[in-house]
Motif scaffolding. Structure first.
Motif, PDB file in Angstrom:
ATOM      1  N   GLN A 164       0.835  -1.206   0.000  1.00 40.12           N
ATOM      2  CA  GLN A 164       0.000   0.000   0.000  1.00 40.12           C
ATOM      3  C   GLN A 164       0.868   1.252   0.000  1.00 40.12           C
ATOM      4  N   HIS A 165       1.888   1.258   0.865  1.00 40.20           N
ATOM      5  CA  HIS A 165       2.878   2.333   0.845  1.00 40.20           C
ATOM      6  C   HIS A 165       4.082   1.927   1.688  1.00 40.20           C
ATOM      7  N   VAL A 166       5.178   2.663   1.512  1.00 42.59           N
ATOM      8  CA  VAL A 166       6.412   2.434   2.279  1.00 42.59           C
ATOM      9  C   VAL A 166       6.811   3.753   2.923  1.00 42.59           C
ATOM     10  N   THR A 206      13.949   8.938   0.384  1.00 37.85           N
ATOM     11  CA  THR A 206      13.884   8.890  -1.080  1.00 37.85           C
ATOM     12  C   THR A 206      13.540   7.481  -1.548  1.00 37.85           C
ATOM     13  N   LEU A 207      14.215   6.482  -0.981  1.00 34.99           N
ATOM     14  CA  LEU A 207      13.955   5.096  -1.370  1.00 34.99           C
ATOM     15  C   LEU A 207      12.534   4.684  -1.011  1.00 34.99           C
ATOM     16  N   ALA A 208      12.063   5.101   0.148  1.00 32.56           N
ATOM     17  CA  ALA A 208      10.685   4.786   0.554  1.00 32.56           C
ATOM     18  C   ALA A 208       9.696   5.362  -0.454  1.00 32.56           C
ATOM     19  N   ASN A 209       9.961   6.565  -0.912  1.00 33.99           N
ATOM     20  CA  ASN A 209       9.089   7.216  -1.888  1.00 33.99           C
ATOM     21  C   ASN A 209       9.126   6.490  -3.226  1.00 33.99           C
ATOM     22  N   MET A 214       6.503   2.833  -7.088  1.00 33.32           N
ATOM     23  CA  MET A 214       6.528   1.581  -7.851  1.00 33.32           C
ATOM     24  C   MET A 214       5.265   0.770  -7.573  1.00 33.32           C
ATOM     25  N   ALA A 215       4.895   0.711  -6.295  1.00 38.04           N
ATOM     26  CA  ALA A 215       3.689  -0.038  -5.914  1.00 38.04           C
ATOM     27  C   ALA A 215       2.439   0.595  -6.536  1.00 38.04           C
ATOM     28  N   LYS A 216       2.384   1.929  -6.531  1.00 40.50           N
ATOM     29  CA  LYS A 216       1.221   2.622  -7.102  1.00 40.50           C
ATOM     30  C   LYS A 216       1.109   2.365  -8.607  1.00 40.50           C
ATOM     31  N   SER A 217       2.264   2.276  -9.280  1.00 43.96           N
ATOM     32  CA  SER A 217       2.227   2.057 -10.727  1.00 43.96           C
ATOM     33  C   SER A 217       1.670   0.684 -11.071  1.00 43.96           C
TER      34      SER A 217
END
Length: 428
Positions: A164-166, A206-209, A214-217
Motif C-alpha cells: 500500500q505504501h512504504v 527517497t527510497l521509501a518514496n 513503484m507499488a502505485k504504478s
C-alpha cells in the motif's frame, strides 16, 4: 531536442554538475555521472548529445517514452529515475544498484528463487562471504528478504501488488499492505553504511518514496489464495471439495510447514463437519480422521508458535462433538494457556462446561478406561489449570481441589494440592 523520461533524468543530473563546476567537472563527479548514465541505460553517443545540449543551453522538450504505459510510468523507469541520487551507495560488491554483472544476477536469481521474467534492480548481500545468498533483493515485481542463508526457505516475499505504501521511521523502512499490516526492514538491508546521519535519513526517505511509487504504478488487485478458496467452499458446505483441496496442499512438496499446517486445519474442519452429519454419531471415522489431521498440524507447528493454541482448541471442539470428554477437556486446558484473550476465554468456557458435566454424570469419568483414569493430578485452584496438561499423555485427568467430583474417594487428609495420585493396580 526531444528526450525520454530517463534521458531527462540524466539531463537534470548533468545540469546540476555543470552549474556547480562549469567545464571543469572533476573526475570524481564524472565517475558519478557515468554511473548514472549506465543505470539509466543511456548510450555514450546519446549522453554526448545531452551534454552538448546542456553546455550550449539548448532548449529541450520531453517526448513520451515507449517505456511508459497507459496507466503511468513503467515500474522500472520509476525505479531508475528515483534511485539516481542513491547510486553512490552502490559498491559493486555487497550493495548493487542497477549496474549488476551477469554473474551476480545469475547467483542472486538462483539463490533467491527469482523467476526468469523478473528484472533484478537492487541487491544488498549480507552474507559473510558475499555469496549472494542472504540479504534483500528488489526486482520489478517484488521485494525478497532472506535473513539467514542456513534457512533459505525462511524467506519473506513482498509483491508490489500487495504494497500500500512504504515509509521511513527510526532507521527502518516500514512496508504496509492493504490489511494495515506492516513489515519492518532495517536500513542495513538496503545500504552498506548505516551510520546515522541526515544524509542517510534523506536517502532512506527517497527510497521509501520510490518503492511507494513503484507499488502505485502496479496497482492493487485482490488475488484469491488457496485458503480463500477453501473458505468459500466451507461457507458453501462443499466439504468434499475442501478435503480434496487440503490434501493437495499438504501433498505438495513445494509448500512449507506453515502452509501445510493451516491446510491440515481446513482438512480437520471439513472432516468434522461431515462427521456431524454422519448417521453414526459420536467418534465415527470422520471424527477420528479430523482429530488425526489436528495432530498432523501440531507436528508441523513450532513449539513456541502461538498457533498451537488454535489447534488445541479446534481439536478439543471436535473431541467434544465426538463425546470424548476427557481428551476434549485436556485440549481446552492446553488452549487456556494462550495469550489471545478471546481464544483463552472460549477455551475456559468449554473447559468449565465439561468439568461440570463430569461432576454431574459420574459415568463420564468411571466409564473411561481404567488405564486412562488411574493417574489423577491435583492443583490448588482454577488459576493453575491453564496449560496444566501432560504432553506425554500419561496423566489424563487434572482437577483443581474445589472441582473434584464427590464420587472420587481419597484417603483421610487428602486430596492435597500439586499431588499425583495413582489408583490401585487391581482395584479400579
Amino acid at each position: 531536442m526531444e528526450l525520454t523520461s530517463l534521458e531527462k533524468t540524466y539531463f537534470d543530473e548533468f545540469s546540476k554538475s555543470f552549474a556547480k563546476y562549469g567545464i571543469e567537472i572533476p573526475i570524481k563527479e564524472w565517475d558519478y555521472l557515468s554511473k548514472v548514465r549506465k543505470s539509466l541505460d543511456i548510450s555514450l553517443k546519446r549522453s554526448k548529445e545531452i551534454i552538448d545540449a546542456v553546455q550550449n543551453h539548448t532548449v529541450i522538450g520531453e517526448e513520451v517514452s515507449n517505456e511508459v504505459s497507459k496507466k503511468g510510468e513503467n515500474i522500472t523507469v520509476i525505479f531508475r529515475k528515483g534511485v539516481t541520487p542513491l547510486l553512490r551507495h552502490s559498491n559493486n560488491n555487497d550493495c548493487l544498484i542497477l549496474s549488476i554483472s551477469e554473474s551476480d544476477k545469475g547467483s542472486v536469481r538462483n539463490n533467491f528463487g527469482l523467476g526468469l521474467d523478473e528484472q533484478i534492480l537492487w541487491v544488498r548481500d549480507t552474507s559473510f562471504w558475499s555469496n549472494k545468498n542472504q540479504g534483500l533483493v528488489i526486482t520489478d515485481k517484488q521485494i525478497v528478504y532472506i535473513p539467514d542463508n542456513d534457512k533459505p526457505d525462511d524467506r519473506l516475499n513482498i509483491e508490489f501488488n500487495d504494497i500500500q505504501h512504504v515509509e521511513y521511521r527510526e532507521m527502518s523502512l516500514f512496508v504496509w499492505n492493504y490489511q494495515n499490516e506492516y513489515c519492518q526492514l532495517g536500513l542495513g538491508l538496503f545500504f552498506k553504511d548505516t551510520t546515522e546521519s541526515n544524509e542517510l535519513i534523506a536517502d532512506a526517505k527517497t527510497l521509501a518514496n520510490v518503492l511507494t511509487n513503484m507499488a502505485k504504478s502496479v496497482g492493487h488487485v485482490e488475488t484469491e489464495t488457496v485458503f480463500d478458496h477453501m473458505n468459500n467452499l466451507m461457507s458453501e458446505e462443499k466439504y468434499d471439495e475442501v478435503i480434496d483441496c487440503a490434501k493437495e496442499v499438504v501433498s505438495d512438496v513445494d509448500n512449507d510447514n506453515d502452509i501445510k499446517c493451516i491446510a491440515y486445519m481446513y482438512l480437520s474442519d471439513a472432516l468434522s463437519k461431515k462427521g456431524e452429519k454422519d448417521s453414526h454419531k459420536g467418534m465415527n471415522s470422520y471424527m477420528r480422521d479430523a482429530i488425526e489431521a489436528c495432530d498432523q498440524a501440531m507436528e508441523l507447528c513450532e513449539d513456541e508458535d502461538p498457533f498451537r493454541y488454535t489447534i488445541f482448541k479446534q481439536k478439543g471442539e471436535i473431541e467434544q462433538m465426538a463425546d470424548d470428554v476427557r481428551s476434549a477437556r485436556n485440549c481446552f486446558i492446553a488452549a487456556m494457556d494462550s495469550e489471545d484473550f478471546d481464544l483463552k476465554k472460549n477455551a475456559k468456557n468449554s473447559y468449565e462446561l465439561l468439568t461440570r458435566e463430569i461432576s454431574r454424570d459420574k459415568n463420564s469419568f468411571l466409564n473411561d478406561d481404567y488405564n486412562k483414569r488411574k493417574f489423577l493430578f491435583t492443583v490448588s485452584n482454577d488459576k493453575q489449570i491453564p496449560g496444566c496438561y501432560d504432553k506425554e499423555d500419561n496423566v489424563q485427568w487434572i482437577f483443581a481441589l474445589g472441582q473434584i467430583p464427590d464420587y472420587i474417594n481419597f484417603p483421610i487428609g487428602h486430596p492435597q494440592p500439586n499431588t499425583l495420585y495413582i489408583g490401585h493396580p487391581l482395584k479400579p
